[in-house]
Design an enzyme around this catalytic site. Structure first.
Site, mmCIF file in Angstrom:
data_model
loop_
_atom_site.group_PDB
_atom_site.id
_atom_site.type_symbol
_atom_site.label_atom_id
_atom_site.label_comp_id
_atom_site.label_asym_id
_atom_site.label_seq_id
_atom_site.Cartn_x
_atom_site.Cartn_y
_atom_site.Cartn_z
ATOM 1 N N HIS A 70 101.601 -13.677 17.072
ATOM 2 C CA HIS A 70 100.904 -12.740 17.950
ATOM 3 C C HIS A 70 99.419 -13.062 18.024
ATOM 4 O O HIS A 70 98.807 -13.476 17.027
ATOM 5 C CB HIS A 70 101.116 -11.290 17.505
ATOM 6 N N ASP A 72 97.261 -10.637 19.267
ATOM 7 C CA ASP A 72 96.517 -9.390 19.133
ATOM 8 C C ASP A 72 96.149 -9.142 17.672
ATOM 9 O O ASP A 72 96.822 -9.596 16.748
ATOM 10 C CB ASP A 72 97.292 -8.206 19.704
ATOM 11 N N ASP A 103 95.463 -13.028 9.976
ATOM 12 C CA ASP A 103 96.503 -12.233 10.649
ATOM 13 C C ASP A 103 96.243 -12.181 12.145
ATOM 14 O O ASP A 103 95.679 -11.212 12.637
ATOM 15 C CB ASP A 103 96.568 -10.833 10.061
ATOM 16 N N GLU A 137 102.103 -7.097 18.803
ATOM 17 C CA GLU A 137 102.699 -6.961 17.478
ATOM 18 C C GLU A 137 102.009 -5.873 16.661
ATOM 19 O O GLU A 137 102.655 -5.148 15.909
ATOM 20 C CB GLU A 137 102.632 -8.298 16.737
ATOM 21 N N GLU A 138 100.682 -5.774 16.823
ATOM 22 C CA GLU A 138 99.925 -4.779 16.062
ATOM 23 C C GLU A 138 99.975 -3.400 16.722
ATOM 24 O O GLU A 138 99.473 -2.433 16.163
ATOM 25 C CB GLU A 138 98.473 -5.213 15.916
ATOM 26 N N GLU A 166 103.373 -14.833 10.049
ATOM 27 C CA GLU A 166 102.736 -13.711 9.348
ATOM 28 C C GLU A 166 102.220 -14.163 7.974
ATOM 29 O O GLU A 166 102.842 -15.006 7.322
ATOM 30 C CB GLU A 166 103.735 -12.566 9.156
ATOM 31 N N HIS A 352 93.832 -6.837 7.830
ATOM 32 C CA HIS A 352 93.486 -5.502 8.333
ATOM 33 C C HIS A 352 92.266 -4.906 7.625
ATOM 34 O O HIS A 352 91.937 -3.742 7.847
ATOM 35 C CB HIS A 352 94.674 -4.527 8.218
#
Length: 379
Positions: A70, A72, A103, A137-138, A166, A352
């Site tokens: 991903h 995003d 990520d 995805e997020e 991931e 994150h």
């Protein structure tokens, strides 16, 4: 900044400069598509509602090996707490700082450069290589990978091996491979009562009091004992709301949100039946809505597991462990098609977080591992 950097690091930095906060792609997929088109990939953008997705494929034969990921990222959070602007990547020492470093823009870059390396050495490889990239995805994960997989299935394209980028590693690159994930089932429970004055409880019906024993039983329930691949199922209450905010009013409704992370020992139907049986036994007046985020899946030992572990051993010198821990990933949408699915990416310690970062050396090693996996499966 990029004159002396490796191709993988350069591409990672180019991707990180694009503030692709979910569901925005911010041009990341176009950048990837340009690199892949130069390698002979057929490029197919797939936009569903407000989500940009990319399907790129080189070759027409099976087996089909798919890199999945991903573009995003999650929001940066308090910008003033970052050591450098989150979307202005900066190298300090041997670390690359910025949102998306691990990520998962570093993984995306490593996938592309792995293909460049592999195709230079093996231009006439067997099978096909594909990229399935989403910008959802997020976020809610409604118009991303799941929609692409549906479109592929409808036209008969079957993924045999899927490697999701991931960040799976814990202490050093490649120490953990995710070969499955627990299922995730969400419940929204509304327990009805009668609002009233706290001084006259006989004229009211407190839904908090009524629901408390049932919630305690749900928390204490042993849903299963897990198995060789999965820990026992976990029930967690994530939010409770009731009342008007004052001290002298009995609430008229209780709202409870909860989640179960469940193993292959259980099904969605079994969880729902057991939960509702407990609520019914306590005589509650309730409404319960369910939302399945994903079913559990497992990729047992086989070609993909063996190739990935051998590639890690060759690059790092140690043997990777298999794990099904952690949250969900888009692998949950690919696995039901029958594909073997693994997750392998950088160390996940700062994902994150403010000041997210990845080791510069990790990215080149990850690219080498990805290229070796391709060599083992497609030559």
């Amino acid at each position: 900044m990029t004159g002396h950097l490796s191709p993988t690091l350069e591409l990672t930095i180019d991707l990180m400069r694009r503030a692709s906060v979910t569901p925005e792609d911010a041009g990341c997929q176009a950048l990837l598509a340009k690199r892949l088109a130069a390698l002979g990939f057929d490029i197919e953008p797939m936009r569903f509602v407000d989500v940009d997705n990319l399907w790129a494929r080189r070759g027409h034969e099976r087996p089909l090996f798919c890199f999945a990921g991903h573009t995003d990222v999650v929001p940066a959070g308090p910008v003033e707490q970052w050591l450098s602007p989150p979307f202005e990547p900066e190298i300090r020492g041997d670390l690359l700082f910025g949102r998306g470093a691990c990520d998962m823009k570093g993984s995306l870059a490593a996938m592309v450069t792995a293909c460049e390396r592999f195709l230079t050495a093996h231009p006439r490889h067997k099978g096909s290589i594909a990229f399935l990239i989403t910008s959802d995805e997020e976020g809610p994960s409604i118009n991303g990978t799941v929609r692409v997989v549906e479109a592929l299935s409808a036209r008969g394209e079957q993924i045999d091996y899927a490697l999701v980028g991931e960040p799976s590693s814990v202490e050093r690159l490649g120490d953990i491979i995710k070969n499955g994930r627990r299922g995730s089932l969400n419940g929204t429970l509304r327990v009805k009562g009668t609002q009233g004055h706290v001084a006259y409880p006989q004229l009211a019906d407190n839904p908090v009091h009524r629901a408390a024993p049932a919630l305690a039983e749900l928390c204490a329930e042993q849903w299963d004992r897990g198995n060789d691949h999965f820990p026992p199922t976990s029930f967690q209450i994530s939010n409770i709301q009731a009342g008007t905010g004052t001290e002298n009013v009995i609430p008229g409704e209780l709202l409870v949100r909860f989640n179960l992370r469940f193993s292959t020992e259980l099904t969605r139907a079994a969880i729902q039946q057991r939960t509702e049986a407990i609520l019914d036994r306590h005589g509650l007046d309730y409404q319960l809505d369910w939302r399945l985020s994903g079913s559990p899946f497992l990729t047992p030992a086989g070609e993909l597991v063996d190739a990935t572990r051998d590639a890690i051993q060759t690059e790092t010198g140690y043997t990777a462990a298999l794990s099904t821990g952690g949250g969900t990933s888009d692998g949950r949408f690919i696995a039901p098609t029958g594909a073997q699915v693994l997750e392998l990416g950088p160390i996940n310690a700062t994902i994150h977080q403010v000041n997210e970062h990845v080791g510069v050396g990790e990215l080149d090693s990850l690219s080498a591992i990805y290229a070796d996996i391709l060599t083992r499966l497609l030559t």
